[in-house]
Structure formats: structure tokens, C-alpha cells
Design an enzyme around this catalytic site. Sequence first.
Site, PDB file in Angstrom:
ATOM      1  N   ASP A 183      21.145 154.693  40.611  1.00 41.75           N
ATOM      2  CA  ASP A 183      20.004 154.644  41.539  1.00 41.75           C
ATOM      3  C   ASP A 183      19.932 155.844  42.455  1.00 41.75           C
ATOM      4  O   ASP A 183      18.963 156.001  43.195  1.00 41.75           O
ATOM      5  CB  ASP A 183      20.094 153.359  42.368  1.00 41.75           C
ATOM      6  CG  ASP A 183      19.988 152.142  41.476  1.00 41.75           C
ATOM      7  OD1 ASP A 183      20.964 151.383  41.384  1.00 41.75           O
ATOM      8  OD2 ASP A 183      18.946 152.010  40.817  1.00 41.75           O
ATOM      9  N   HIS A 212      29.782 150.832  43.041  1.00 37.04           N
ATOM     10  CA  HIS A 212      29.434 149.968  41.908  1.00 37.04           C
ATOM     11  C   HIS A 212      30.554 148.962  41.709  1.00 37.04           C
ATOM     12  O   HIS A 212      31.731 149.281  41.906  1.00 37.04           O
ATOM     13  CB  HIS A 212      29.261 150.805  40.631  1.00 37.04           C
ATOM     14  CG  HIS A 212      28.495 150.086  39.565  1.00 37.04           C
ATOM     15  ND1 HIS A 212      29.100 149.190  38.718  1.00 37.04           N
ATOM     16  CD2 HIS A 212      27.199 150.115  39.250  1.00 37.04           C
ATOM     17  CE1 HIS A 212      28.181 148.694  37.906  1.00 37.04           C
ATOM     18  NE2 HIS A 212      27.016 149.231  38.190  1.00 37.04           N
TER      19      HIS A 212
HETATM   20  C1  SDX Z   1      23.006 148.439  40.177  1.00 34.13           C
HETATM   21  O1  SDX Z   1      26.272 145.328  38.139  1.00 34.13           O
HETATM   22  C2  SDX Z   1      25.581 146.254  37.575  1.00 34.13           C
HETATM   23  O2  SDX Z   1      25.870 146.673  36.494  1.00 34.13           O
HETATM   24  C3  SDX Z   1      24.407 146.783  38.399  1.00 34.13           C
HETATM   25  C4  SDX Z   1      23.649 147.979  37.806  1.00 34.13           C
HETATM   26  C5  SDX Z   1      22.960 147.607  36.514  1.00 34.13           C
HETATM   27  O3  SDX Z   1      22.670 148.534  35.735  1.00 34.13           O
HETATM   28  O4  SDX Z   1      22.644 146.401  36.334  1.00 34.13           O
HETATM   29  O5  SDX Z   1      24.527 149.066  37.591  1.00 34.13           O
HETATM   30  C6  SDX Z   1      22.551 148.451  38.763  1.00 34.13           C
HETATM   31  O6  SDX Z   1      22.834 147.443  40.837  1.00 34.13           O
HETATM   32  C7  SDX Z   1      23.763 149.642  40.711  1.00 34.13           C
HETATM   33  C8  SDX Z   1      24.269 149.414  42.173  1.00 34.13           C
HETATM   34  C9  SDX Z   1      23.070 149.657  43.088  1.00 34.13           C
HETATM   35  N1  SDX Z   1      23.408 149.246  44.492  1.00 34.13           N
HETATM   36  C10 SDX Z   1      23.581 150.168  45.450  1.00 34.13           C
HETATM   37  O7  SDX Z   1      23.592 151.391  45.269  1.00 34.13           O
HETATM   38  C11 SDX Z   1      23.735 149.555  46.832  1.00 34.13           C
HETATM   39  C12 SDX Z   1      24.900 150.236  47.559  1.00 34.13           C
HETATM   40  N2  SDX Z   1      26.140 149.814  46.912  1.00 34.13           N
HETATM   41  C13 SDX Z   1      26.889 148.696  47.477  1.00 34.13           C
HETATM   42  O8  SDX Z   1      26.046 147.676  47.967  1.00 34.13           O
HETATM   43  C14 SDX Z   1      28.022 148.234  46.570  1.00 34.13           C
HETATM   44  O9  SDX Z   1      28.667 149.355  46.164  1.00 34.13           O
HETATM   45  C15 SDX Z   1      27.711 147.378  45.367  1.00 34.13           C
HETATM   46  C16 SDX Z   1      26.951 146.148  45.721  1.00 34.13           C
HETATM   47  C17 SDX Z   1      26.966 148.156  44.355  1.00 34.13           C
HETATM   48  C18 SDX Z   1      29.058 146.973  44.757  1.00 34.13           C
HETATM   49  O10 SDX Z   1      29.662 146.170  45.664  1.00 34.13           O
HETATM   50  P1  SDX Z   1      31.120 145.551  45.351  1.00 34.13           P
HETATM   51  O11 SDX Z   1      31.729 145.996  44.127  1.00 34.13           O
HETATM   52  O12 SDX Z   1      31.029 144.095  45.600  1.00 34.13           O
HETATM   53  O13 SDX Z   1      31.982 146.287  46.363  1.00 34.13           O
HETATM   54  P2  SDX Z   1      32.185 145.864  47.834  1.00 34.13           P
HETATM   55  O14 SDX Z   1      30.854 145.592  48.470  1.00 34.13           O
HETATM   56  O15 SDX Z   1      33.224 144.796  47.867  1.00 34.13           O
HETATM   57  O16 SDX Z   1      32.739 147.237  48.394  1.00 34.13           O
HETATM   58  C19 SDX Z   1      34.093 147.569  48.242  1.00 34.13           C
HETATM   59  C20 SDX Z   1      34.373 148.411  49.472  1.00 34.13           C
HETATM   60  C21 SDX Z   1      33.941 147.698  50.752  1.00 34.13           C
HETATM   61  O17 SDX Z   1      34.806 148.169  51.773  1.00 34.13           O
HETATM   62  P3  SDX Z   1      36.037 147.163  52.198  1.00 34.13           P
HETATM   63  O18 SDX Z   1      35.409 145.814  52.538  1.00 34.13           O
HETATM   64  O19 SDX Z   1      36.944 147.085  50.978  1.00 34.13           O
HETATM   65  O20 SDX Z   1      36.666 147.836  53.382  1.00 34.13           O
HETATM   66  O21 SDX Z   1      33.586 149.622  49.404  1.00 34.13           O
HETATM   67  C22 SDX Z   1      32.669 149.653  50.478  1.00 34.13           C
HETATM   68  C23 SDX Z   1      32.562 148.245  51.041  1.00 34.13           C
HETATM   69  O22 SDX Z   1      32.302 148.292  52.432  1.00 34.13           O
HETATM   70  N3  SDX Z   1      31.391 150.093  49.914  1.00 34.13           N
HETATM   71  C24 SDX Z   1      30.560 150.948  50.483  1.00 34.13           C
HETATM   72  C25 SDX Z   1      29.498 151.092  49.583  1.00 34.13           C
HETATM   73  N4  SDX Z   1      29.707 150.317  48.516  1.00 34.13           N
HETATM   74  C26 SDX Z   1      30.880 149.688  48.727  1.00 34.13           C
HETATM   75  N5  SDX Z   1      30.605 151.591  51.673  1.00 34.13           N
HETATM   76  C27 SDX Z   1      29.559 152.400  51.943  1.00 34.13           C
HETATM   77  N6  SDX Z   1      28.492 152.614  51.135  1.00 34.13           N
HETATM   78  C28 SDX Z   1      28.446 151.962  49.940  1.00 34.13           C
HETATM   79  N7  SDX Z   1      27.417 152.154  49.135  1.00 34.13           N
END
Ligand code: SDX
Length: 436
Positions: free
Chosen positions: A370, A312
Site C-alpha cells: 500500500d 505486515h
Molecule cells: C494489507 O494480511 C494480509 O496479507 C494483508 C494484505 C493483503 O494483501 O491482503 O497484505 C494487505 O492489509 C497490507 C497491510 C496494510 N496496512 C497498513 O499499512 C497499516 C499500517 N500497518 C499496521 O497497522 C500493521 O503493521 C499491520 C496491521 C499491517 C500488521 O499488524 P500486526 O502484525 O498485528 O503487528 P502489530 O500491530 O502487532 O505490530 C507489531 C509491532 C507493534 O509494536 P509493539 O506493540 O510490539 O511494541 O510493530 C508496531 C506495533 O506498534 N507497528 C508499527 C506499524 N506496524 C506495526 N508501528 C508503526 N507504524 C506501523 N505501520
Amino acid sequence: MDAKSGTNTKTAKLSVGDQSWSFAVQEGTIGPAVIDIGKLYSQSGMFTYDPGFTSTASCESKITYIDGDEGVLLYRGYPIEQLAEHGDFLETCYLLLFGELPTAAQRADFQKRVTNHTMVHEQMSRFFQGFRRDAHPMSVMVGSVGALSAFYHDSTDITDPQQRLIASIRMIAKLPTLASMAYKYSIGQPFIYPKNDLDYASNFLRMCFAVPCEEYKVNPVLARAMDRIFILHADHEQNASTSTVRLAGSSGANPFACIAAGCACLWGPAHGGANEAALKMLSDIGHVDRIPEFIKRAKDKNDPFRLMGFGHRVYKHYDPRAKIMQKTCHEVLNELGIKDDPLLDVAMELERIALKDEYFIEKKLYPNIDFYSGITLKAMGFPTSMFTVLFAIARTVGWIAQWKEMIEDPQQKIGRPRQLYTGAAKRDYVPSSRRK
Ligand code: SDX
């Protein structure tokens, strides 16, 4: 204390080379302070640069507060755990819209107003005929919510507080009806009209699962679970879809168009589409023995695969909604007598393994709302394609409350971010005969 009107003794200094500038620091009630850089460009000729807005506050708000490190979520100051335990969704709608929990009389009046607006214009039913039966329900929602502005011209003048209020009530009331119509259309069943003697969640479940041939009795345990799921998804600060609604609303677009824009943004798998994607991921994993293979992929920089339902932008601890969602999931499965759901086994084992894995610990990746919602909604009888639609029903009150707050903010102006331009410098046109 109103942060804007509070006295701010602190200032922030920015130096570039031998130049420096000072900016006011504004403290909120709780949470991080902000540096007001509104005059940065006029003073320095420079912009800030923050793709994804990881360190940028786009507005002042009094509606929802998240502490990502502590796993705290407050709606108008009330902890989500208490609202989910003791309240209901319509009361939460009133709280988010007006800032206080309703008295019994206020609650009764609000419920009556919402109930009396649950029907949609009869011509809307012909609107659905234009869609393919196998259209994704979110495509139908984006289209039909936007189409509401074609039917309710008497509540599109955003400068009129009364029209803003009636549009807000109409959207909270009509989203479940439109959602159930999208579902019924996709399975070739007739639309079921709302019933005024049912509560919000029960009405929605009946419109989705009743058929004209027989009486439908709402299961109170499932209705309570649906109502709680709506509470959990109601608002969440300036997330992507809420920011979309605010930006659309800042141009003066009518509220129905703004909510349709919010639906479009919510559909993305990184946002509201994650519940559908999380369930598909659990199905793809299929068995606990395959979890290590997927965890390996999630950690592989060259593999775009993410563990859906994990991570998140704000929560760097457990999403407080995920814990309540997990409890609700078990309640629903128990009520339905589902003892050994293979997807739940995979989810529980995946959570256990991931939370011990140093990659997830180091990156502070925890299950989000989720992760368990998909299993719950599937058990309740919804197809995965309806999961984000359910999220949109709940989030509509959050979008509307944030939109209303923005419209009523005297400082409000059209949102218009700038950029860092790295394209071609000015150059003259080359006739096609001279191009290589
Ligand atoms: C919702 O914003 C809100 O409030 C949203 C929400 C709401 O109520 O409105 O809470 C609802 O959207 C919840 C989130 C649902 N999405 C998912 O579950 C999809 C999977 N999650 C990822 O796509 C990700 O965690 C996000 C999009 C949710 C957050 O992304 P960020 O904060 O931009 O983090 P990032 O992508 O920069 O990740 C940071 C690191 C990265 O590694 P590095 O580049 O630093 O090496 O963490 C890793 C990412 O690769 N990472 C994950 C991961 N999520 C982040 N690695 C594996 N699996 C994951 N799910």
C-alpha cells in the site's frame, strides 16, 4: 504431496499438570508444519487461545504461499515477480481459480466468458440512485456487490459446480463495471458501458475516464500498469478479508453475499483501506522536513498513529509486491511526465529514513504494497476514495478462488470459533426496585 494424505510420522505432545495428549503434525509442501488440534477440546476440555490468529492455520490451501521472512509470494507456485513481469491479470485469474496457467485455447475461452459477463443488469443503475453522491465508493461497493444476488438467482446454489463457476465468472467480470459506476456516480457523470473489444484493464480505465461526448483512447502504459496492479493485489493467503469470505461461505451463504462481506472487511485502514490512508498520511506529512515528527509519533506507544503502508502481519522483510509497485509507480509518473511529485519525494525519503531507524529494524517494519500504490493510482487520475475499490476488484478473484476451494473441501464445515470467557459467573435476576 497432498499434506492431508501425506504420512505424518511426527506427533506433538501437550502436557498440563500430570495429563498429556498427543496430536498429529502435518507437513505442507513448503512452509511451517501444523499441529492438528481438532480433538484438543474433546480430549482435554481446553481450547487454544490465539487472538488475531498469529499462530493459527484456519485451513489447508493450495492457492497462495507467502514466506514472510524471505519476502516470497507464490500464486499456485509461480513467483509474483514472474507473473507481474510476463503474465496478465486474466491469466492470473485462471491460474488462481483452476490451479494451472491456461493454454492459448483455455485463455481465449476464459477471456470470452469474462468479457460476455461484464455488463450488469440494467436495473442495477437505478440501485445507485439510492446513494448520496458523496457516499464513499466502498459503501456503494458493499451494497451493490451484495445486491448482485438479487439479480442473478441462477448462480446462487453453491452445491451446483456449474452455478459456482458462473457466479465466479460473473463477479470477476462485473466488479470493474460496478466500481466504475460507483466512481461515475460520485462525480455526477453518466455510466459508461463496457466494450467487448478491450482487454480487462483497458475496459476498466475507459469505463472510469471516458465521457459520451468524445472518443477515449486508453494509454497502453497506464493499462499495463493497471493490469499489473490487479495481479499484485489478486490473492494473499488467509488475510482478514479472505478469512471473512471463507467464514461467510462456510455457512452456505451465496457467493455474492460472501464477496460483499470481503469488501466490507477490506475497507478497514489496517487492511485494504491502507492505500487510501497511506496517501492521506503522505499529504499530512506534506514535506520531507516533517518526516521526523511523524516517525516520532509512529514510535510513541501513547500515540495511535501508525505509518500507513508500513508493516505486515506476515512479511518481516520487504513485501515483494512493494518493490514491483515502486517500479510501476515510476513508470506511470514518467509516462505522465510527472517529474517532481512532492508526495513521491516524501514517500522515498520516509522509506529511506524508516529503513535505517532502529525501531523499524527491530520490529521488522518494511513498506508494504500500500505504500506506493496510492501515489500511482492518484497519478492515474483516481481519487483516494477509489483506491480500496481498485483493491477489491483485484482481490475478488482471490476471494472467489479461496471460497471455491473451501466449498469443494470434503472436510469443510461451518466455522465456529470458541472463546476464553472472563465475564460474570452465573447470577440471579435482580428486580429494578432492588438495584442500587
Ligand atoms: C494489507 O494480511 C494480509 O496479507 C494483508 C494484505 C493483503 O494483501 O491482503 O497484505 C494487505 O492489509 C497490507 C497491510 C496494510 N496496512 C497498513 O499499512 C497499516 C499500517 N500497518 C499496521 O497497522 C500493521 O503493521 C499491520 C496491521 C499491517 C500488521 O499488524 P500486526 O502484525 O498485528 O503487528 P502489530 O500491530 O502487532 O505490530 C507489531 C509491532 C507493534 O509494536 P509493539 O506493540 O510490539 O511494541 O510493530 C508496531 C506495533 O506498534 N507497528 C508499527 C506499524 N506496524 C506495526 N508501528 C508503526 N507504524 C506501523 N505501520
